[in-house]
Each structure stands twice: as C-alpha cells, then as structure tokens.
Write an enzyme that holds these catalytic residues in place. Structure first.
Site, PDB file in Angstrom:
ATOM      1  N   ASN A 159      -0.297  18.089 -20.873  1.00 11.43           N
ATOM      2  CA  ASN A 159      -0.639  17.058 -21.863  1.00 11.43           C
ATOM      3  C   ASN A 159      -0.822  17.621 -23.266  1.00 11.43           C
ATOM      4  OD1 ASN A 159      -0.598  14.747 -20.253  1.00 11.43           O
ATOM      5  ND2 ASN A 159      -2.546  15.340 -19.337  1.00 11.43           N
TER       6      ASN A 159
ATOM      7  N   ARG B 106       0.805  -1.242   0.000  1.00 16.24           N
ATOM      8  CA  ARG B 106       0.000   0.000   0.000  1.00 16.24           C
ATOM      9  C   ARG B 106       0.828   1.277   0.000  1.00 16.24           C
ATOM     10  NH1 ARG B 106      -3.029  -3.135   3.694  1.00 16.24           N
ATOM     11  NH2 ARG B 106      -4.762  -4.129   2.613  1.00 16.24           N
TER      12      ARG B 106
ATOM     13  N   HIS C  70       7.679   8.003 -27.291  1.00 13.49           N
ATOM     14  CA  HIS C  70       6.684   8.889 -26.685  1.00 13.49           C
ATOM     15  C   HIS C  70       6.900  10.343 -27.129  1.00 13.49           C
ATOM     16  CE1 HIS C  70       3.920  10.491 -23.706  1.00 13.49           C
ATOM     17  NE2 HIS C  70       4.871  11.303 -23.279  1.00 13.49           N
TER      18      HIS C  70
ATOM     19  N   ARG D  16      -2.815  21.295 -14.453  1.00 13.98           N
ATOM     20  CA  ARG D  16      -1.816  20.261 -14.765  1.00 13.98           C
ATOM     21  C   ARG D  16      -2.103  19.596 -16.119  1.00 13.98           C
ATOM     22  NH1 ARG D  16       1.242  15.707 -11.060  1.00 13.98           N
ATOM     23  NH2 ARG D  16       2.391  14.850 -12.840  1.00 13.98           N
TER      24      ARG D  16
ATOM     25  N   GLU E  27       9.398  17.331 -25.237  1.00 13.13           N
ATOM     26  CA  GLU E  27       8.748  17.769 -23.987  1.00 13.13           C
ATOM     27  C   GLU E  27       9.295  19.131 -23.552  1.00 13.13           C
ATOM     28  OE1 GLU E  27       6.167  16.203 -22.840  1.00 13.13           O
ATOM     29  OE2 GLU E  27       6.385  14.016 -23.047  1.00 13.13           O
TER      30      GLU E  27
ATOM     31  N   HIS F 150      -0.651  15.314 -26.232  1.00 17.22           N
ATOM     32  CA  HIS F 150      -0.622  13.932 -25.744  1.00 17.22           C
ATOM     33  C   HIS F 150      -1.835  13.120 -26.172  1.00 17.22           C
ATOM     34  CE1 HIS F 150       2.793  15.357 -23.518  1.00 17.22           C
ATOM     35  NE2 HIS F 150       2.934  14.242 -22.839  1.00 17.22           N
TER      36      HIS F 150
ATOM     37  N   LYS G 149       7.534  22.685 -14.647  1.00 20.32           N
ATOM     38  CA  LYS G 149       6.749  21.523 -14.214  1.00 20.32           C
ATOM     39  C   LYS G 149       6.509  21.572 -12.705  1.00 20.32           C
ATOM     40  CE  LYS G 149       5.485  16.859 -14.576  1.00 20.32           C
ATOM     41  NZ  LYS G 149       5.507  15.609 -15.290  1.00 20.32           N
TER      42      LYS G 149
ATOM     43  N   HIS H 140      -0.737   9.930 -27.725  1.00 20.62           N
ATOM     44  CA  HIS H 140      -1.039   8.607 -27.148  1.00 20.62           C
ATOM     45  C   HIS H 140      -1.764   7.731 -28.169  1.00 20.62           C
ATOM     46  CE1 HIS H 140      -0.751  10.003 -22.658  1.00 20.62           C
ATOM     47  NE2 HIS H 140       0.419   9.811 -23.209  1.00 20.62           N
TER      48      HIS H 140
ATOM     49  N   LYS I  82       3.336  11.168 -11.333  1.00 26.15           N
ATOM     50  CA  LYS I  82       2.447  10.298 -12.122  1.00 26.15           C
ATOM     51  C   LYS I  82       3.188   8.989 -12.376  1.00 26.15           C
ATOM     52  CE  LYS I  82      -0.578  13.376 -14.713  1.00 26.15           C
ATOM     53  NZ  LYS I  82      -0.941  13.860 -16.068  1.00 26.15           N
TER      54      LYS I  82
ATOM     55  N   GLU J  59      -4.174  17.000 -10.984  1.00 26.51           N
ATOM     56  CA  GLU J  59      -4.738  17.339 -12.300  1.00 26.51           C
ATOM     57  C   GLU J  59      -6.242  17.586 -12.260  1.00 26.51           C
ATOM     58  OE1 GLU J  59      -2.816  15.398 -15.677  1.00 26.51           O
ATOM     59  OE2 GLU J  59      -4.723  15.411 -16.714  1.00 26.51           O
TER      60      GLU J  59
HETATM   61  P1  NAD Z   1      12.509   5.044 -22.043  1.00 25.30           P
HETATM   62  O1  NAD Z   1      12.392   4.945 -20.600  1.00 25.30           O
HETATM   63  O2  NAD Z   1      12.017   3.919 -22.878  1.00 25.30           O
HETATM   64  O3  NAD Z   1      14.040   5.313 -22.400  1.00 25.30           O
HETATM   65  C1  NAD Z   1      14.412   5.451 -23.737  1.00 25.30           C
HETATM   66  C2  NAD Z   1      15.587   4.526 -24.100  1.00 25.30           C
HETATM   67  O4  NAD Z   1      16.785   5.087 -23.597  1.00 25.30           O
HETATM   68  C3  NAD Z   1      15.489   3.140 -23.497  1.00 25.30           C
HETATM   69  O5  NAD Z   1      15.989   2.209 -24.425  1.00 25.30           O
HETATM   70  C4  NAD Z   1      16.402   3.232 -22.297  1.00 25.30           C
HETATM   71  O6  NAD Z   1      16.899   1.993 -21.874  1.00 25.30           O
HETATM   72  C5  NAD Z   1      17.491   4.108 -22.826  1.00 25.30           C
HETATM   73  N1  NAD Z   1      18.265   4.853 -21.860  1.00 25.30           N
HETATM   74  C6  NAD Z   1      17.818   5.443 -20.728  1.00 25.30           C
HETATM   75  N2  NAD Z   1      18.800   6.171 -20.190  1.00 25.30           N
HETATM   76  C7  NAD Z   1      19.892   6.027 -20.967  1.00 25.30           C
HETATM   77  C8  NAD Z   1      21.201   6.553 -20.938  1.00 25.30           C
HETATM   78  N3  NAD Z   1      21.574   7.439 -20.013  1.00 25.30           N
HETATM   79  N4  NAD Z   1      22.063   6.154 -21.873  1.00 25.30           N
HETATM   80  C9  NAD Z   1      21.677   5.303 -22.859  1.00 25.30           C
HETATM   81  N5  NAD Z   1      20.443   4.792 -22.977  1.00 25.30           N
HETATM   82  C10 NAD Z   1      19.558   5.166 -22.033  1.00 25.30           C
HETATM   83  O7  NAD Z   1      11.790   6.361 -22.620  1.00 25.30           O
HETATM   84  P2  NAD Z   1      11.647   7.843 -22.061  1.00 25.30           P
HETATM   85  O8  NAD Z   1      11.522   8.690 -23.245  1.00 25.30           O
HETATM   86  O9  NAD Z   1      12.655   8.149 -21.041  1.00 25.30           O
HETATM   87  O10 NAD Z   1      10.261   7.788 -21.286  1.00 25.30           O
HETATM   88  C11 NAD Z   1       9.066   7.560 -21.988  1.00 25.30           C
HETATM   89  C12 NAD Z   1       8.027   7.068 -21.008  1.00 25.30           C
HETATM   90  O11 NAD Z   1       7.796   8.074 -20.029  1.00 25.30           O
HETATM   91  C13 NAD Z   1       6.704   6.763 -21.653  1.00 25.30           C
HETATM   92  O12 NAD Z   1       6.226   5.542 -21.156  1.00 25.30           O
HETATM   93  C14 NAD Z   1       5.827   7.902 -21.199  1.00 25.30           C
HETATM   94  O13 NAD Z   1       4.473   7.538 -21.116  1.00 25.30           O
HETATM   95  C15 NAD Z   1       6.399   8.216 -19.860  1.00 25.30           C
HETATM   96  N6  NAD Z   1       6.128   9.564 -19.390  1.00 25.30           N
HETATM   97  C16 NAD Z   1       5.668   9.717 -18.145  1.00 25.30           C
HETATM   98  C17 NAD Z   1       5.443  10.983 -17.640  1.00 25.30           C
HETATM   99  C18 NAD Z   1       4.995  11.157 -16.221  1.00 25.30           C
HETATM  100  O14 NAD Z   1       4.648  12.261 -15.841  1.00 25.30           O
HETATM  101  N7  NAD Z   1       5.044  10.125 -15.407  1.00 25.30           N
HETATM  102  C19 NAD Z   1       5.691  12.109 -18.442  1.00 25.30           C
HETATM  103  C20 NAD Z   1       6.185  11.923 -19.717  1.00 25.30           C
HETATM  104  C21 NAD Z   1       6.399  10.639 -20.191  1.00 25.30           C
HETATM  105  N1  GLY Z   2       3.463  14.565 -18.160  1.00 24.44           N
HETATM  106  C1  GLY Z   2       2.222  15.081 -17.721  1.00 24.44           C
HETATM  107  C2  GLY Z   2       2.137  15.302 -16.265  1.00 24.44           C
HETATM  108  O1  GLY Z   2       3.053  15.011 -15.532  1.00 24.44           O
HETATM  109  O2  GLY Z   2       1.122  15.731 -15.794  1.00 24.44           O
END
Ligand code: NAD
Ligand code: GLY
Length: 394
Positions: free
Chosen positions: A278, A154, A298, A274, A218, A281, A260, A285, A176, A270
C-alpha cells in the site's frame, strides 16, 4: 449441451518460478499453438494457484477450464472490455453452461448497486453454489467480481483474466476483493483468492496510454518497496515500457507478479508485510475519494501518493533526497502525475486519510521508505513533517 445466455445489469445487455516453457497446446478444435508462457505460483497451501503470463493465452482455454468444476460459469466484464474479448472467452468456455453479465465501465460504478446486479444475474439464471465466476477486465471488474464470488451463496469459485496492466501486475493477484463506499475507497470487501490468473499480455494492445501509465505506477511501487535492482531496471527500461516493447512489458509483469506472490504467500490477510503493497495508497485513496471516483485513475493517485511517501521519508532522514528525485523522475518518465490536485489541502487530506484500513485505534499508520527498495509500515512519524508533506504536495 452447452447454452449461452446474456444477463442484463444496470441497464446494459446483458516466489516461485515454476517454469519458462515453450508449450504446444491444443485449442478445442485440436489446433496446436506454440507459445512462450511463464507460470508463477501464489503459494497458499491447498489454496495455491497459478499465474500464467504470456501472449495469446485467451486462445488457450484449457488454462481456465481445468479450474472449473461444474457446468455453470458466469463471465463478468464491462461494456468496454466485452466487445473486445468476451466472444473469445465465451468460445473457449463453449463446453459449459456459460452466461455473461456486462457492467457499466468506470470506478464510479464500483459500488454495492453494481455488485447487486451481479447477484441478480446469478439468481435469475438459477446459478448454484458450485458455479464459477470469471472476471474479464481491469481492476474494477476484478474487485467487484471477486467480491460477488466471495459472498454469493457464501462463496463460489472465481477466476481472473486481467486486461489492464494495473490488474495484471497487482489487483488480480492476492484475493483482495471489494467495492467503494461514498465515504471511503475499497471500504467494503472480503479476501477471496482466485483459482487461477490468466494474463494474456496481448490484451494490452488495446489499452490506452493513460491506463498503461497508471499500471506502471504499481510496477514502480514494487521496485520502491522490495527490489532496488528492479527499480534500476525500470529506470533503464522505462522508455521501452512506454513504447510498449513486448519483452520489456513481459518482464515487468513477471517481476511484479513474483514480488506480489511472495508477499501474499507470506501474509495473505495483511497482518504484517502485505501492507507494504500500500505504499502511496493512503495519500492516493484520499485523492481518489476527494476528487470523486474516476477522475484520477487509481494508478495516478498512487503515483502522487508514492512521491509524497518518499518526500515524508526524506523529511525524517530515512532516505536521501536522491531517492526522492529518482522516484519523481521515474514517475515523470512514465507520464504520471507527481503533484496532488489543488482542492486537496492539508485538512482535506487529514480528514480522508483518517478513513484508511491501516488506521488502528484511531492512529494513522503509513507505508514509508527506509531505503530505496525497502519499506515499512509505521505510525512513528512526526505530525509536523506530515503537515509539511501535505502542504507541499499540491
Ligand atoms: P479499470 O478496471 O477501471 O480499467 C481501466 C479502464 O481500462 C477501464 O475503462 C476499462 O474498461 C478499460 N480496459 C480494461 N482492459 C482493457 C483493454 N485490454 N483494452 C482497452 N480498455 C481496457 O482500472 P484498473 O486500473 O485496471 O483497476 C483499478 C481498480 O483496481 C481500482 O478500483 C483499485 O482500487 C483496484 N485495485 C485493487 C487491487 C487489489 O489488490 N484487489 C490492487 C490495486 C488496485
Ligand atoms: N494492492 C494491495 C494488496 O493487494 O495488498
């Protein structure tokens, strides 16, 4: 005594500027490192937390350890990032009972099954509810680890070490967390804030160019929704960012995190502003889900989605064509896609966009632009103009 273990998962082993400081910090051996570090705060009352931004921060384990309040620590990473940075992080945590769980790399593994593998690792290692999870990786690792931390017994503590530009400017901040469902992106999740975010900008040295561009999408978003001056700065400095100029990247990360942090502090869950984060997005998405997770990054999908949002805003007369052109040019400078994939026709977009967290009472709402640097969430757009945007996107 500390111990190190590895757990297996999915078949694999195991706004507020506080300071701009020149800090002298000691590593566990007492060696002093001078470094330029900036610290922002996400101001959420007694759940406020710092975002540290600087070079060589993985060598400054105190930034993490001061937020760990019991012996049990589980570092979650993936099979790309772990070989690069896990040893360094584990060394910094050597005073703890620290284990790691290594996930398969890829958006297609941001699933309930992968999440379950973290729970299995935690349970096999008999981790208690006072344990701490540390996410070491990009947004996929951060989102899954955060959701594991939100739901294991939890809710347990959780720290973020984002290693992609996208994770450093966006996903590691704001709490998030979640996983994808085959029918919709990020549809299963929870809000769960980290105890700190440690951004070591040196980790970007190993990131490939396509991922750097995805992160820049972003960054551009923050200019579009909140800060026209930052958008101007990005236009002037995109070449430096693409050339990985350290100072330019540090500024882009700091400004993005500051925007942010300010938005999250004002609207953590949100209920209002907030949602502006998006921008692009809902379209993005749909592209990610429609093309199969992992095919479009993404950030790439968001880039195309932001241009679609700008286009739709212009069709309503809310922004002028110059804003759309500047947005397109900046995205192109960042080597980001600006047209939707051919298989995403109007009906497929509409089908997938109906599964969006901004849908209320069956009505689609979109983040659209009122001006460059100013956005709104609205359901008050014309269906025929949306159709025109969708038909002209590919
Ligand atoms: P990812 O986590 O898939 O990383 C991209 C690639 O880079 C992967 O292959 C990873 O292994 C590699 N990598 C990571 N760090 C590295 C480094 N320092 N050197 C070499 N390779 C490296 O993708 P991302 O773009 O980081 O994240 C995308 C995800 O984040 C999506 O799932 C998206 O929905 C999510 N997201 C979440 C939020 C939130 O607020 N929680 C906001 C935006 C995006
Ligand atoms: N990436 C959108 C949020 O964090 O709200």
């Amino acid at each position: 005594m500390s111990s190190k273990r590895s757990c297996s998962a999915s078949g694999n082993r195991h706004f507020y500027w506080l300071s701009a400081i020149i800090a002298a910090t000691a590593d566990p051996t007492g060696t002093l490192h001078n470094q330029h570090m900036k610290t922002l705060t996400v101001d959420l009352g007694d759940r406020s937390y710092p975002i540290h931004i600087g070079q060589q921060l993985l060598d400054t384990s105190d930034l993490l350890t001061r937020h760990i309040h019991s012996k049990q620590v589980m570092v979650v990473s993936n099979d790309t990032v772990a070989p690069l940075y896990l040893d360094k992080v584990m060394q910094g945590l050597s005073g703890f009972d620290v284990a790691s769980v290594i996930l398969p790399d890829g958006e297609q593994f941001k699933t309930l099954d992968t999440l379950n593998s973290i729970f299995t690792a935690l349970l096999e290692a008999r981790y208690n509810r006072d344990c701490t999870l540390v996410a070491l990786g990009g947004g996929v690792v951060g989102d899954i680890s955060g959701f594991a931390a939100a739901s294991y017994q939890r809710g347990v503590a959780f720290l973020q070490i984002p290693t992609t530009l996208l994770a450093q400017v966006d996903s590691s901040v704001g709490g998030k967390t979640g996983v994808n469902h085959a029918l919709g992106k990020n549809m299963i999740g929870a809000f769960h804030q980290p105890g700190c975010v440690v951004i070591d900008t040196d980790t970007l040295d190993t990131l490939d160019d396509r991922q750097l561009s995805a992160g820049l999408a972003e960054v551009i978003k923050y200019g579009l929704i909140r800060d026209a001056g930052f958008f101007d700065w990005l236009e002037a400095n995109m070449a430096a960012l693409m050339a990985r100029d350290k100072q330019a990247l540090a500024y882009a990360i700091e400004r993005s995190c500051a925007i942010k942090a300010e938005i999250v502090a004002a609207d953590e869950r949100e209920s209002g502003q907030r949602a502006l984060l998006n921008l692009g997005h809902t379209f993005g998405h749909a592209i990610e889900t429609g093309t199969g997770y992992g095919n479009w990054l993404h950030g790439e999908a968001v880039a195309t989605g932001m241009l679609m949002a700008a286009d739709l805003s212009a069709r309503h007369g809310w922004v002028d064509s110059d804003t759309v052109q500047r947005t397109e040019q900046l995205l192109l400078q960042a080597k980001l896609p600006t047209t939707a994939p051919g298989e995403m026709d109007e009906s497929r977009f509409m089908e997938l966009m109906a599964i969006d967290k901004k849908v209320i009472d069956g009505s689609l709402r979109l983040v659209l632009l009122k001006a460059l640097g100013d956005a709104m969430v609205t359901g008050d757009f014309k269906a025929e103009l949306l159709g025109e945007t969708l038909r002209s996107a590919a």
